[in-house]
Design an enzyme around this catalytic site. Sequence first.
Site, short mmCIF file in Angstrom:
data_model
loop_
_atom_site.label_atom_id
_atom_site.label_comp_id
_atom_site.label_asym_id
_atom_site.label_seq_id
_atom_site.Cartn_x
_atom_site.Cartn_y
_atom_site.Cartn_z
CD GLU A 24 -2.68 0.58 -5.26
OE1 GLU A 24 -2.34 -0.51 -5.74
OE2 GLU A 24 -3.83 1.03 -5.34
CG ASP A 28 -1.80 1.15 1.39
OD1 ASP A 28 -2.78 1.20 0.62
OD2 ASP A 28 -1.55 2.02 2.23
C1 LAG Z 1 -3.91 3.42 -0.56
N1 LAG Z 1 -3.12 3.07 -1.53
O1 LAG Z 1 -1.93 3.50 -1.76
C2 LAG Z 1 -5.21 2.76 -0.41
O2 LAG Z 1 -5.54 2.05 -1.60
C3 LAG Z 1 -6.26 3.76 -0.02
O3 LAG Z 1 -7.51 3.11 0.08
C4 LAG Z 1 -5.85 4.43 1.29
O4 LAG Z 1 -6.73 5.52 1.63
C5 LAG Z 1 -4.46 5.05 1.20
N2 LAG Z 1 -3.56 4.38 0.30
C6 LAG Z 1 -3.83 5.07 2.57
O5 LAG Z 1 -3.56 3.78 3.01
C7 LAG Z 1 -7.93 5.19 2.32
C8 LAG Z 1 -9.01 6.20 1.97
C9 LAG Z 1 -8.77 7.54 2.64
C10 LAG Z 1 -8.60 7.33 4.14
C11 LAG Z 1 -7.39 6.41 4.34
C12 LAG Z 1 -7.12 6.12 5.80
O6 LAG Z 1 -9.05 6.38 0.55
O7 LAG Z 1 -9.91 8.38 2.41
O8 LAG Z 1 -8.39 8.57 4.79
O9 LAG Z 1 -7.67 5.14 3.71
O10 LAG Z 1 -8.22 5.54 6.43
C13 LAG Z 1 -9.25 8.82 5.89
C14 LAG Z 1 -10.13 10.06 5.65
C15 LAG Z 1 -9.23 11.30 5.57
C16 LAG Z 1 -8.42 11.43 6.87
C17 LAG Z 1 -7.61 10.16 7.06
C18 LAG Z 1 -6.83 10.18 8.38
O11 LAG Z 1 -10.84 9.89 4.44
O12 LAG Z 1 -10.07 12.46 5.40
O13 LAG Z 1 -7.54 12.54 6.78
O14 LAG Z 1 -8.51 9.03 7.11
O15 LAG Z 1 -7.68 10.27 9.48
#
Ligand code: LAG
Length: 507
Positions: free
Chosen positions: A233, A197
């Site tokens: 990734e 990741d």
């Molecule tokens: C990835 N690939 O390189 C994953 O495929 C992707 O799903 C991951 O983001 C990212 N890298 C980090 O591992 C996902 C969501 C984000 C989420 C993050 C952490 O797409 O939206 O962020 O996982 O859970 C979330 C909130 C953000 C916030 C963050 C920290 O959406 O607004 O800032 O958490 O609290």
Amino acid sequence: QHNPHLKSGRTAIVHLFEWRWADIAAECERYLGPNGFGGVQISPPNEHILVSSPWRPWWQRYQPIGYNLCSRSGNEAELGDMITRCNNVGVNIYVDAVINHMCGSGGGEGTHSSCGSWFSASKEDFPSVPYSYMDFNDNKCKTGSGEIENYSDPYQVRDCRLVGLLDLALEKEYVRGKVADFMNKLIDMGVAGFRVDASKHMWPGDVDSIYRRLNNLNTKWFPSGARAFIFQEVIDLGGEAISAQEYVHLGRVTEFKYGAKLGTVFRKWNGEKLSFTKNWGEGWGFMADGNALVFVDNHDNQRGHGAGGASIVTFWDARLHKMAVAYMLAHPYGQARVMSSYRWDRNIVNGQVFVCVDDYRIRMIGLALPVMVMDPPSLFQSTLTRPVETDGCVSIDGVRSSGNMVIFRNVVNGQPHANWWDNQSNQVAFGRGNRGFIVFNNDDWALDVTLNTGLPGGTYCDVISGEKQGSGCTGKQVQVGSDGRANFYISNTEEDPFIAIHADSKL
Ligand code: LAG
Ligand code: CA
């Protein structure tokens, strides 16, 4: 390391997004093993934060709290049982390894974690590993906010926080050791490799050092000396400071241009036509074949996260999605991965809640109905079952066509791309040596043409409209003459305007 170590004759990987270990084990035995699937990419197995707002979103699993192996997919014993049972039926397991970061900086303090371990995001304290504030990149990151502010600065992208996630100091021997211990535990349990990741956010030298610490794969299921399959990734659509090329010597890399371009082609955007895909693959500026991990859509871009853009085709466009997945599986370029997740509208059959999925259907048990607005809130309470009897999902046929195309890919494995034909528009056909042939009609008029298939003469069963069953065929039949030529007719109004035949679908 670029070799997925797929068992003999198997060629494709499926991502079983958010599936429980017990369900994956059953799926390996019941469906994936017998139907020639090569491997499963599983959701992150390590301890993760529990997010309350929104309630238990899927993305909480990308916020590690530690490396204990309990998650909402199940505990360590269930994970081990799954790995064993899948390996025993020839299906490899690839772990989604979240090693760039821990939870978000605003993740609070307490025991709201999937194994109940105490942690403090504000103090950067994760005693179950243990990591402390010294193990993070706060001093290395040079931006005012501590966040990645500018993707054209590779130092920021590697050393600062990605969306607020506490960024691990992977240059430290200690941190590298903890990450390697975590991955080695999984290797010893029998996994075949890792989806790494957020690789773009880690220095190639740091991950290289970690990969070098990895044990050889478990010789109970893999040849002695076999190294873990690595696919990283890295979202590289061009135009950024960091390119996929920086990682290809370490393992395969996700080729995000593949799904973005394939979507543009099937949607006929920007004047693109299917006929332009005659030189699909490296000819389109993609990375070298042996470095690429390819997919039509992934768990991020099918729900508006990450990159890829609007052109990505997902199960929301079931007709195009089935065609695009079939195109990928028929084409020799790259290590292919298909996606099996859920879509988040619900239907109720006999009082049970279902969510429709692209390749599968998930039956939700014990869920409070009104809360299912977007993603299913708590998959802890769900069980997943392959659709056998009921309907109600738009793309239920996708199960058949994608599953049968996985078999097609196995049957034509190693055969060259051959016998290309196109109408200079959106009708194309190609074969794989003398083992398989596929025809697409994505134009707004009928296809009616006689083509050289390269196959031996005989009657073949189309594996898209049906499949061979015993000596019969539940779908269309194609007559191939002794000269290898066959007539194809595909109306543009068909639900699935494509036909695929192969050596094992010969009647
Ligand atoms: C990835 N690939 O390189 C994953 O495929 C992707 O799903 C991951 O983001 C990212 N890298 C980090 O591992 C996902 C969501 C984000 C989420 C993050 C952490 O797409 O939206 O962020 O996982 O859970 C979330 C909130 C953000 C916030 C963050 C920290 O959406 O607004 O800032 O958490 O609290
Ligand atoms: Ca980083």
